[in-house]
Design a protein around this motif. Structure first.
Motif, PDB file in Angstrom:
ATOM      1  N   HIS A  86       6.324  18.449 -11.071  1.00 23.09           N
ATOM      2  CA  HIS A  86       5.975  17.271 -10.281  1.00 23.09           C
ATOM      3  C   HIS A  86       6.979  17.039  -9.161  1.00 23.09           C
ATOM      4  N   LEU A  87       8.252  17.329  -9.419  1.00 23.46           N
ATOM      5  CA  LEU A  87       9.257  17.231  -8.354  1.00 23.46           C
ATOM      6  C   LEU A  87       8.942  18.223  -7.244  1.00 23.46           C
ATOM      7  N   ILE A  88       8.691  19.473  -7.609  1.00 21.99           N
ATOM      8  CA  ILE A  88       8.421  20.530  -6.621  1.00 21.99           C
ATOM      9  C   ILE A  88       7.210  20.160  -5.769  1.00 21.99           C
ATOM     10  N   ALA A  89       6.148  19.665  -6.417  1.00 22.88           N
ATOM     11  CA  ALA A  89       4.950  19.274  -5.674  1.00 22.88           C
ATOM     12  C   ALA A  89       5.239  18.096  -4.754  1.00 22.88           C
ATOM     13  N   ALA A  90       6.005  17.129  -5.241  1.00 25.20           N
ATOM     14  CA  ALA A  90       6.292  15.937  -4.448  1.00 25.20           C
ATOM     15  C   ALA A  90       7.091  16.266  -3.199  1.00 25.20           C
ATOM     16  N   VAL A  91       7.961  17.265  -3.284  1.00 27.69           N
ATOM     17  CA  VAL A  91       8.751  17.676  -2.122  1.00 27.69           C
ATOM     18  C   VAL A  91       7.857  18.255  -1.024  1.00 27.69           C
ATOM     19  N   GLY A  92       6.719  18.812  -1.407  1.00 27.57           N
ATOM     20  CA  GLY A  92       5.790  19.348  -0.417  1.00 27.57           C
ATOM     21  C   GLY A  92       5.524  20.827  -0.536  1.00 27.57           C
ATOM     22  N   CYS A  93       6.084  21.460  -1.549  1.00 20.90           N
ATOM     23  CA  CYS A  93       5.841  22.883  -1.766  1.00 20.90           C
ATOM     24  C   CYS A  93       4.383  23.099  -2.180  1.00 20.90           C
ATOM     25  N   PRO A  94       3.713  24.149  -1.649  1.00 23.60           N
ATOM     26  CA  PRO A  94       2.364  24.472  -2.145  1.00 23.60           C
ATOM     27  C   PRO A  94       2.439  24.775  -3.643  1.00 23.60           C
ATOM     28  N   VAL A 116       0.848  -1.197   0.000  1.00 25.63           N
ATOM     29  CA  VAL A 116       0.000   0.000   0.000  1.00 25.63           C
ATOM     30  C   VAL A 116       0.883   1.247   0.000  1.00 25.63           C
ATOM     31  N   PRO A 117       0.953   1.980  -1.107  1.00 29.90           N
ATOM     32  CA  PRO A 117       1.764   3.211  -1.143  1.00 29.90           C
ATOM     33  C   PRO A 117       1.188   4.286  -0.224  1.00 29.90           C
ATOM     34  N   ASP A 118       2.065   5.134   0.290  1.00 36.37           N
ATOM     35  CA  ASP A 118       1.631   6.277   1.083  1.00 36.37           C
ATOM     36  C   ASP A 118       0.907   7.279   0.186  1.00 36.37           C
ATOM     37  N   ILE A 119       0.209   8.211   0.821  1.00 34.03           N
ATOM     38  CA  ILE A 119      -0.496   9.244   0.062  1.00 34.03           C
ATOM     39  C   ILE A 119       0.485  10.210  -0.589  1.00 34.03           C
ATOM     40  N   ALA A 120       1.537  10.568   0.140  1.00 37.94           N
ATOM     41  CA  ALA A 120       2.538  11.518  -0.371  1.00 37.94           C
ATOM     42  C   ALA A 120       3.928  10.936  -0.169  1.00 37.94           C
ATOM     43  N   PRO A 121       4.856  11.270  -1.050  1.00 34.75           N
ATOM     44  CA  PRO A 121       6.210  10.707  -0.944  1.00 34.75           C
ATOM     45  C   PRO A 121       7.038  11.384   0.133  1.00 34.75           C
ATOM     46  N   ASP A 122       8.036  10.665   0.611  1.00 31.82           N
ATOM     47  CA  ASP A 122       9.036  11.221   1.524  1.00 31.82           C
ATOM     48  C   ASP A 122      10.305  11.440   0.718  1.00 31.82           C
ATOM     49  N   LEU A 123      10.564  12.701   0.374  1.00 33.11           N
ATOM     50  CA  LEU A 123      11.758  13.038  -0.410  1.00 33.11           C
ATOM     51  C   LEU A 123      12.781  13.771   0.447  1.00 33.11           C
ATOM     52  N   GLY A 124      12.897  13.346   1.706  1.00 33.18           N
ATOM     53  CA  GLY A 124      13.864  13.980   2.597  1.00 33.18           C
ATOM     54  C   GLY A 124      15.289  13.907   2.078  1.00 33.18           C
ATOM     55  N   TRP A 125      15.558  12.960   1.197  1.00 33.81           N
ATOM     56  CA  TRP A 125      16.901  12.795   0.641  1.00 33.81           C
ATOM     57  C   TRP A 125      17.225  13.818  -0.452  1.00 33.81           C
ATOM     58  N   LEU A 126      16.209  14.534  -0.934  1.00 33.37           N
ATOM     59  CA  LEU A 126      16.424  15.449  -2.059  1.00 33.37           C
ATOM     60  C   LEU A 126      16.488  16.887  -1.550  1.00 33.37           C
ATOM     61  N   ASP A 127      17.678  17.369  -1.298  1.00 35.18           N
ATOM     62  CA  ASP A 127      17.856  18.710  -0.741  1.00 35.18           C
ATOM     63  C   ASP A 127      19.263  19.185  -1.064  1.00 35.18           C
ATOM     64  N   ALA A 128      19.460  20.491  -1.001  1.00 35.17           N
ATOM     65  CA  ALA A 128      20.779  21.084  -1.216  1.00 35.17           C
ATOM     66  C   ALA A 128      20.764  22.508  -0.681  1.00 35.17           C
ATOM     67  N   ASP A 129      21.933  23.019  -0.382  1.00 33.09           N
ATOM     68  CA  ASP A 129      22.077  24.401   0.069  1.00 33.09           C
ATOM     69  C   ASP A 129      21.788  25.337  -1.109  1.00 33.09           C
ATOM     70  N   ILE A 130      20.933  26.334  -0.896  1.00 33.10           N
ATOM     71  CA  ILE A 130      20.600  27.277  -1.974  1.00 33.10           C
ATOM     72  C   ILE A 130      21.041  28.700  -1.639  1.00 33.10           C
ATOM     73  N   LEU A 143      17.128  22.039  -6.993  1.00 32.94           N
ATOM     74  CA  LEU A 143      15.708  22.258  -7.241  1.00 32.94           C
ATOM     75  C   LEU A 143      14.883  21.768  -6.053  1.00 32.94           C
ATOM     76  N   GLY A 144      15.290  20.635  -5.497  1.00 39.87           N
ATOM     77  CA  GLY A 144      14.635  20.152  -4.293  1.00 39.87           C
ATOM     78  C   GLY A 144      14.794  21.121  -3.135  1.00 39.87           C
ATOM     79  N   GLY A 145      15.997  21.694  -3.003  1.00 43.91           N
ATOM     80  CA  GLY A 145      16.234  22.674  -1.946  1.00 43.91           C
ATOM     81  C   GLY A 145      15.391  23.924  -2.118  1.00 43.91           C
ATOM     82  N   LEU A 146      15.260  24.393  -3.345  1.00 43.76           N
ATOM     83  CA  LEU A 146      14.416  25.554  -3.620  1.00 43.76           C
ATOM     84  C   LEU A 146      12.957  25.245  -3.282  1.00 43.76           C
ATOM     85  N   ALA A 147      12.497  24.061  -3.690  1.00 45.48           N
ATOM     86  CA  ALA A 147      11.103  23.696  -3.440  1.00 45.48           C
ATOM     87  C   ALA A 147      10.800  23.639  -1.944  1.00 45.48           C
TER      88      ALA A 147
END
Length: 316
Positions: A264-272, A153-167, A245-249
């Motif tokens: 789709h990446l920006i939305a998946a990270v959790g940005c409105p 059973v997949p979660d409703i939203a992804p956990d992309l905690g691994w996708l981040d960088a200093d901006i 891009l993940g860091g910006l999102a």
């Protein structure tokens, strides 16, 4: 068709393969399924077969024990290379999340067997996922339906905690909002008109929000055109890596974008996020805890006021 040898110790580590070739946006739409399969097979060896451009991201995610690269060519040598990869893997089960004609062929490439358990649309698969209208089902629902027979059973939203960088080096005045006015070169019909994005940029500036345009070098001309109408934008086209891009999102006030991978990446990270769709693409595919799909049959009927209202709803 012969399946794998089940007479061996059932407690042994199983060899599991996920096939998901692309594209960029689809990779992020599949994240919840990747994570759910990983949980289900926590003690097993999990491999992913994907295209070379996505392989570094897959490795970065930490979800897979092995990332295999599909050459994505149509030559005989390419198909033989895939056959060698599949046979060498000696997989017990395959989840074909790509489920297209090409990957259906991969099932047949295993002739004369033995075949692993196979979930997908290939004829002869042990767990067929063929039904009328399959491609019209939202991607997340389609994956959930395909994985349900296994108790996954997949979660409703992804956990992309691994996708981040200093901006910090971008020195963007906060708060800022991301604008994604481009699309793949072959699909300009997916693009909400540049002038509308300029309208959004002007409205953001009036609200004290810095508009930031992102994209590849292909979108540089679009960014320049927006800047002519709103000189206060920050143009980051062709200047961001995927982790950046993940860091910006993660730090953005909101985002607006077309039906394209970065949106789709920006939305998946959790940005409105407001994802704008016309009938040029199917307005059913998006993933994220704070995403609104804003659809009109024709982009001519989509005004900036409606999108600004959708931004407020995404941020609520």
């Amino acid at each position: 068709m012969n399946g794998p040898d089940r007479s061996r110790d059932p407690a042994r580590q199983q060899r599991i393969l996920i096939i998901k070739l692309g594209a960029f946006g689809d990779f992020f739409l599949a994240q919840t399924s990747f994570a759910a399969i990983r949980r289900h097979h926590a003690g097993d060896r999990l491999s992913l077969l994907t295209i070379p451009s996505l392989a570094p991201l897959a490795r970065m995610s930490g979800l897979f024990d092995e990332v295999l690269e599909d050459p994505r060519e149509r030559s005989l040598s390419a198909y033989l290379a895939v056959r060698r990869t599949l046979r060498a893997g000696r997989f017990d089960r395959v989840y074909d999340l790509q489920a297209q004609t090409r990957t259906d062929l991969y099932f047949r490439l295993l002739f004369p067997g033995p075949w692993p358990e196979w979930s997908g649309t290939a004829k002869g698969a042990s767990h067929p996922d063929r039904y009328d209208g399959r491609r019209k089902v939202p991607a997340l629902q389609r994956y959930a339906r395909q994985l349900a027979p296994f108790g996954i059973v997949p979660d409703i939203a992804p956990d992309l905690g691994w996708l981040d960088a200093d901006i910090a080096h971008f020195a963007i005045p906060a708060p800022f909002a991301l604008l994604v006015p481009g699309s793949s070169p072959g699909r300009p019909d997916k693009r909400w008109p540049m002038r509308r994005y300029a309208d959004i940029a002007v409205a953001l500036v009036q609200r004290g929000v810095t508009p930031v345009v992102i994209g590849t070098a292909i979108e540089a001309d679009i960014a320049r055109s927006i800047a002519e109408l709103c000189p206060k934008i920050v143009d980051l086209t062709a200047k961001t890596s995927v982790p950046e891009l993940g860091g910006l999102a993660r730090r953005a006030w909101a985002a607006v974008g077309n039906d394209t991978g970065p949106t789709h990446l920006i939305a998946a990270v959790g940005c409105p996020t407001v994802a704008v769709f016309s009938d040029a693409s199917n307005p059913i595919h998006s993933s994220g805890p704070r995403v609104i799909v804003h659809h009109r049959p024709e982009f001519d009927a989509m005004d900036s006021a409606g999108v600004l209202d959708a931004i407020e709803r995404a941020r609520a």
